[in-house]
Write an enzyme that holds these catalytic residues in place. Structure first.
Site, PDB file in Angstrom:
ATOM      1  N   GLU A   1       0.931  -1.281   0.009  1.00 58.13           N
ATOM      2  CA  GLU A   1      -0.007  -0.089   0.013  1.00 58.13           C
ATOM      3  C   GLU A   1       0.874   1.283   0.041  1.00 58.13           C
ATOM      4  O   GLU A   1       0.787   2.175   1.024  1.00 58.13           O
ATOM      5  CB  GLU A   1      -1.130   0.006   1.252  1.00 58.13           C
ATOM      6  CG  GLU A   1      -2.082  -1.349   1.109  1.00 58.13           C
ATOM      7  CD  GLU A   1      -3.186  -1.204   1.878  1.00 58.13           C
ATOM      8  OE1 GLU A   1      -3.219  -0.217   2.914  1.00 58.13           O
ATOM      9  OE2 GLU A   1      -4.183  -1.923   1.754  1.00 58.13           O
TER      10      GLU A   1
ATOM     11  N   GLU B   1      -4.614  -8.570  -0.701  1.00 61.62           N
ATOM     12  CA  GLU B   1      -5.346  -8.403   0.275  1.00 61.62           C
ATOM     13  C   GLU B   1      -6.801  -8.079  -0.225  1.00 61.62           C
ATOM     14  O   GLU B   1      -7.098  -7.303  -1.250  1.00 61.62           O
ATOM     15  CB  GLU B   1      -4.955  -7.041   1.113  1.00 61.62           C
ATOM     16  CG  GLU B   1      -3.652  -7.356   1.870  1.00 61.62           C
ATOM     17  CD  GLU B   1      -3.486  -6.180   2.758  1.00 61.62           C
ATOM     18  OE1 GLU B   1      -4.367  -5.372   3.190  1.00 61.62           O
ATOM     19  OE2 GLU B   1      -2.238  -5.887   2.988  1.00 61.62           O
TER      20      GLU B   1
HETATM   21  O1  AHR Z   1      -5.448  -6.144   6.842  1.00 62.64           O
HETATM   22  C1  AHR Z   1      -5.239  -4.901   7.447  1.00 62.64           C
HETATM   23  C2  AHR Z   1      -4.624  -3.945   6.719  1.00 62.64           C
HETATM   24  O2  AHR Z   1      -5.330  -3.555   5.539  1.00 62.64           O
HETATM   25  C3  AHR Z   1      -3.116  -4.118   6.271  1.00 62.64           C
HETATM   26  O3  AHR Z   1      -2.125  -4.083   7.201  1.00 62.64           O
HETATM   27  C4  AHR Z   1      -3.112  -3.120   5.224  1.00 62.64           C
HETATM   28  O4  AHR Z   1      -2.394  -3.358   4.155  1.00 62.64           O
HETATM   29  C5  AHR Z   1      -4.544  -2.809   4.747  1.00 62.64           C
HETATM   30  O5  AHR Z   1      -4.903  -1.361   4.733  1.00 62.64           O
END
Ligand code: AHR
Length: 532
Positions: free
Chosen positions: A211, A331
């Site tokens: 991110e 993710e």
């Molecule tokens: O999954 C939780 C958080 O969500 C992670 O650390 C981050 O990459 C995302 O914003």
């Protein structure tokens, strides 16, 4: 909402009115049965392969956050909780059932403040630091060796996410060397041996930042591209082909992708194998208390994965015409507000119910349909967190309905995805005061020799549906049906009642090139078809 890969979706007008009346009434989860089941049709194009479904599409994510590592995975070798070298035994036994998947570690946002040397050497001597989240103390008891051990115990592959936010390029390169250099080759390799592991870890997947538009450094796409190039300018391989993953956009932000790759094309084509957008289905509601409108709204969000893949893929193609770079959705999942955590220390923990299970199934079907574009996908997160497969607290452990979806979809691993065309009515509902609609039925199909696996999600909250399945270029000799459903839309598994939502299998008498199969309301179904 639906890209061309879903196939020809025809809304059967004759059902539209009944659905408009039956859906999205705003009532709390309940399942009154109403009238005769309307129809839907699914064409399985056995002669139209898409690509091999890599087991990595079913991968996991485990971050140092709340209760994921400490309590979820790591209980320590001296714990009374049954463990294997400090790793929770019940978790190992369950993760083994997920197949040859990949686990991403140590973050997430945590990765961009993690210095890998903190987590090697004798555990008693490791430094204690502030964690990334809530500034809890990070004891570093779970480091690289423990993570690799965990992966090996489960038969899974590691994916290490490197620190670009607060780390250096040299630190990243040395982590690769520490993990992958053969014993005796370098001082770092010998340090690994001294710390207990003669065999190199052979880590193939490396994330270079996370991110980067947010917690990973708040870079512009151009600045991140410059950093990415610096970090990957020279990375030791040591006979392991490295798969380097660049942090993609927040959701389907095509502009971020285009700006990054514009810079990449102009500046120097640094090696990238995977491009990693993150996509969460957020709610402002509650994990377990929701209206039927919110039930459908969640699936509406989940189905946006389709356009994310299509748009990101198209944008990558502007710069990488032969599509050497694949998508890695490292993710994804549902993200509900706090309120259902089983332990207040477990930040972002939520109780996964039947609704989450359907989100998992819709999303996994989307990945299967794009098996040619997506190399890996990691649900967030494995245990005690967002859309977790497991919950654990002390000596208690339970598999959530999400786990059962992943287990049900296992026959897709390594199979050839084949084209599926679904015709079904839409379900109408209200989202944020506006009318919206989703398909009643969605799914995916794959083939391995004479075994055809067809997975179907039926989103309607209260009515069953009869689906005519037409096998193009084939016929069924036998069909087994496995169904995950419950009459309460918010049904979930708890430590006390761990088997409220579990799949049930039946051998059917269905056969032939065309057969009709009944899907209960609010269900995930797998059909195991033995082809003639
Ligand atoms: O999954 C939780 C958080 O969500 C992670 O650390 C981050 O990459 C995302 O914003």
């Amino acid at each position: 909402m639906n890209g061309p890969e879903i196939g020809r979706r025809v809304v059967l007008q004759r059902f539209a009115q009944a659905l408009a009346l039956g859906a999205g009434t705003g009532a709390l989860p309940s399942r009154p049965s109403r009238g005769a089941a309307p129809e839907a049709a699914v064409d399985v194009r056995l002669g139209e392969p898409i690509g091999t479904i890599k087991p990595a599409l079913y991968s996991q994510f485990a971050e140092h956050i709340g209760g994921v590592i400490y309590d979820g995975i790591w209980v320590g070798p001296d714990s009374k909780i049954p463990n294997v070298d400090g790793v929770r035994r019940a978790l190992v036994e369950h993760v083994k059932q997920l197949g040859k998947i990949v686990i991403r570690w140590p973050g997430g946002c945590f990765a961009d403040k993690y210095h890998w040397r903190d987590g090697i050497g004798p555990r008693a001597l490791r430094p204690r630091r502030f964690g990334r989240w809530r500034e809890e103390t990070e004891t570093n008891q779970f480091g690289t060796h423990e993570f690799i051990r965990f992966c090996r115990l489960c038969g899974t592959e590691p994916y290490l996410a490197a620190n670009i936010g607060t780390g250096t390029a040299e630190e990243f390169q040395q982590w690769v060397e520490y993990c992958n250099a053969p014993a005796g080759a370098t001082t770092l390799a010998d340090e690994r041996v001294a710390n207990g592991d003669r065999e190199p870890f052979g880590v193939h997947y490396w994330g270079v930042g996370n991110e980067s538009w947010g917690c990973g450094g708040k870079f512009t796409p151009e600045d991140y591209c410059r950093e990415y190039r610096r970090f990957t300018e020279w990375v030791p391989g040591y006979n392991v082909p490295l798969y380097l993953i660049a942090a993609g956009p927040n959701g389907n932000d095509v502009d971020w992708t285009r700006r990054f790759f514009q810079k990449w094309a102009d500046y120097a084509r640094a090696p990238i194998q995977g491009w990693a957008p993150h996509y969460y289905c957020g709610t402002t509601g509650h994990a377990l208390k929701f209206t039927t409108d919110q039930w459908y709204e969640m699936f509406h969000k989940a189905l946006k994965m389709e356009s994310l893949i299509a748009d990101q893929w198209r944008t990558l193609g502007e710069f990488d015409k032969e599509h050497h770079i694949k998508l890695v959705i490292d993710e994804w999942g549902t993200w509900h507000p706090e309120g259902t955590e089983i332990n207040k220390r477990h930040l972002f923990e939520q109780m996964g119910c039947l609704r989450d299970a359907l989100v998992a199934a819709l999303t996994l079907d989307t990945f299967n349909r794009h098996a040619d574009k997506v190399d890996m996908a990691n649900i967030a997160q494995l245990v005690n967190n967002l859309q977790s497969l497991f919950l654990a607290d002390g000596d208690r452990f339970v598999a959530t309905p999400n786990f059962h979806v992943f287990a049900m979809y296992r026959p897709h691993h390594g199979a050839q995805a084949v084209r599926l065309e679904v015709e079904s009515a839409e379900v109408s509902f209200q989202a944020a005061g506006r009318a919206a609609a989703i398909p009643r039925v969605a799914g995916s199909a794959s083939r391995q020799g004479k075994a055809l696996t067809l997975t179907l999600v039926h989103t309607h909250a209260s009515e069953p549906v009869e689906v005519t399945i037409r096998l193009r270029d084939g016929a069924a000799a036998a069909v087994q049906q496995t169904v995950l459903t419950h009459e309460s839309l918010n049904a979930h598994n708890t430590f006390e009642l761990p088997e409220v939502v579990t799949p049930k299998s039946t051998v059917t008498d269905l056969k032939g090139a065309t057969f009709v199969c009944k899907l209960p309301a609010a269900s995930v179904t797998r059909l195991d078809v033995r082809l003639v």
